[in-house]
Design an enzyme around this catalytic site. Structure first.
Site, PDB file in Angstrom:
ATOM      1  N   SER A  77      38.886 -38.567 -33.246  1.00 22.86           N
ATOM      2  CA  SER A  77      39.518 -38.640 -34.571  1.00 22.86           C
ATOM      3  C   SER A  77      38.648 -38.020 -35.654  1.00 22.86           C
ATOM      4  CB  SER A  77      39.818 -40.104 -34.917  1.00 22.86           C
ATOM      5  OG  SER A  77      40.713 -40.664 -33.990  1.00 22.86           O
ATOM      6  N   ASN A  78      37.329 -38.246 -35.585  1.00 23.37           N
ATOM      7  CA  ASN A  78      36.437 -37.679 -36.594  1.00 23.37           C
ATOM      8  C   ASN A  78      36.299 -36.170 -36.481  1.00 23.37           C
ATOM      9  OD1 ASN A  78      35.052 -39.913 -38.301  1.00 23.37           O
ATOM     10  ND2 ASN A  78      35.118 -40.745 -36.235  1.00 23.37           N
ATOM     11  N   LYS A 196      37.647 -46.717 -25.077  1.00 24.77           N
ATOM     12  CA  LYS A 196      37.072 -46.814 -26.418  1.00 24.77           C
ATOM     13  C   LYS A 196      38.090 -47.573 -27.252  1.00 24.77           C
ATOM     14  CE  LYS A 196      36.144 -44.383 -30.697  1.00 24.77           C
ATOM     15  NZ  LYS A 196      36.389 -43.162 -31.500  1.00 24.77           N
ATOM     16  N   SER A 198      38.888 -48.991 -30.867  1.00 22.78           N
ATOM     17  CA  SER A 198      38.496 -48.854 -32.277  1.00 22.78           C
ATOM     18  C   SER A 198      39.202 -49.838 -33.193  1.00 22.78           C
ATOM     19  CB  SER A 198      38.785 -47.424 -32.758  1.00 22.78           C
ATOM     20  OG  SER A 198      38.022 -46.492 -32.044  1.00 22.78           O
ATOM     21  N   GLY A 222      34.477 -48.977 -30.804  1.00 22.62           N
ATOM     22  CA  GLY A 222      34.836 -47.766 -31.523  1.00 22.62           C
ATOM     23  C   GLY A 222      34.240 -47.650 -32.903  1.00 22.62           C
TER      24      GLY A 222
END
Length: 323
Positions: A77-78, A196, A198, A222
Site C-alpha cells: 500500500s505504501n 500481514k 494491518s 501490519g
C-alpha cells in the site's frame, strides 16, 4: 484455459525457484519460508512530473539496506501500487531486487482485482526476482467477497504461484477484513506461508495465531503501532511503514520483544505510537525527506500535506524525541 496457459509460462523457471533456499524456503523438511523479522514497506519515488524515479528508489534501498531488516515489501500500500501501471510495478520489483543484498527477502505486492490478473502478476513478480508474493484482498465488489469467494481466489493464486504467498488484509484501504475462518482454511495450503494483518485488532491477530498454531503459518503485524502487542501474542514480525524513517528504533523494539525485555519495549513502543498514527503516504514521504531519504511527491490524486498537517506531523515526531 487459464491454468494451462499460466502453467506453461511458469514451468521453465519453476524448478529453479523451488530448488533455491531463501530465508528457509525449501521443498524439503523444515519451514517453507521463515518470515520472522521487520520489513519496511517501500515507497515509490516520483519525479516532479509524476514519473517513477528509479534512481531515487535505488538510493533509498541502499540506505535502508544497512539496517538489520529481514527483508522489504515492495508494491504494498505504501508503494502506491494502485496508481502504477503493470509494467511500472514489475520494473520497481526488478530494480529493488538488483539494489538489495541477496540475503534480504523481497516480498512483492501482486494483488489485482481479478483472480486471473493476480495469477499473472504473481508469476511475473516471481520472474523479476520476488521471493514471495503479498496478495491483498480484492475489494471492488466487497459485498460479494465472502469467505468462499476469497478462499477460492487465494487458492487459485497459490496453486499457480511459483513462489510462496502471503495473505494481506488491510481494511483501512479495502473496507474488507479477510475473515478469520478464511485465513484458517488458507493456512493449510502448502504454498500459503503467512499473513500481514494491518487491521490493528490485536484480539483478531491473537485468534489467527491460535487457530493456525498447528500449521506452518506465520503472522506479521501490519504496523509499528501495535508491534509489541502482536509479538506478545505470537506474531513473528512486522511490516512497518515507520521503519522507513526509524529503522534502527523499530528493529530495537523487535530485539527487546524477542529477548523478553518487556518494560523497555513498552517505553519504546509508547514513543512510536504517535509518529506512526500520524502517517499516511504523504506524511511518510514528508518524513523521509526530513530523515535523509527521498520522499518526494505522491502520484495524483493523493495530495501533499497542508502546512498545518506538516506542522502537526513534525510535532508528533519532535514530542517523542525523534526530531
Amino acid at each position: 484455459m487459464l491454468v494451462s496457459r499460466v502453467w506453461s509460462s511458469v514451468r521453465p523457471g519453476l524448478s529453479r525457484v523451488l530448488s533455491r533456499t531463501l530465508g528457509g524456503w525449501s521443498t524439503g523438511e523444515g519451514r517453507r519460508m521463515d518470515l520472522s523479522g521487520i520489513y519496511p514497506p517501500v515507497t515509490t519515488p516520483f519525479t516532479a512530473t509524476a514519473e517513477v524515479d528509479y534512481g531515487k528508489l535505488e538510493e533509498n534501498l541502499h540506505k535502508l539496506g544497512t539496517f538489520p531488516f529481514r527483508g522489504f515489501v515492495v508494491q504494498g500500500s505504501n508503494g502506491e501500487f494502485p496508481f502504477l501501471t503493470s509494467s511500472e510495478r514489475l520494473e520497481v520489483v526488478s530494480r529493488a531486487r538488483q539494489a538489495l543484498p541477496k540475503d534480504k527477502l523481497l516480498l512483492a505486492g501482486s494483488g489485482c482485482e481479478s483472480t486471473q490478473a493476480t495469477v499473472e502478476m504473481t508469476v511475473s513478480m516471481a520472474q523479476v526476482g520476488a521471493d514471495a508474493a503479498m496478495v491483498v484482498t480484492p475489494c471492488y465488489y466487497r459485498g460479494r467477497m465472502s469467505s468462499a469467494a476469497l478462499i477460492h481466489h487465494y487458492t487459485k493464486v497459490a496453486d499457480l504461484s511459483p513462489i510462496p504467498v502471503v495473505l494481506y488484509s488491510v481494511p483501512a484501504n479495502t473496507g474488507l477484513d479477510l475473515p478469520v475462518d478464511a485465513v484458517v482454511t488458507l493456512s493449510q495450503h502448502p504454498n500459503i506461508v503467512g499473513i500481514k494483518d494491518s487491521g490493528g485488532d490485536v484480539t483478531r491477530i491473537g485468534l489467527i495465531v491460535h487457530k493456525t498454531r498447528n500449521q506452518d503459518f506465520q503472522v506479521l503485524a501490519g504496523s509499528a503501532g501495535f508491534l509489541l502487542a502482536s509479538y506478545a501474542i505470537g506474531a513473528v514480525g512486522g511490516v512497518c511503514a515507520l521503519a522507513n524513517v526509524l529503522g534502527a528504533q523499530v528493529c530495537q523494539l523487535e530485539r527487546l520483544c524477542l529477548t523478553g525485555q518487556w518494560e523497555d519495549a513498552q517505553k519504546l513502543q509508547h514513543r512510536l505510537i504517535e509518529p506512526n498514527t500520524a502517517f499516511g503516504i504523504p506524511g511518510l514521504k514528508k518524513t523521509m525527506d526530513w530523515f535523509g531519504y527521498y520522499g518526494g511527491p505522491c502520484r495524483s490524486p493523493l495530495q501533499e500535506l497542508s502546512p498545518a498537517q506538516e506542522e502537526a506531523l513534525r510535532l508528533d515526531f519532535a514530542s517523542n524525541g525523534w526530531l
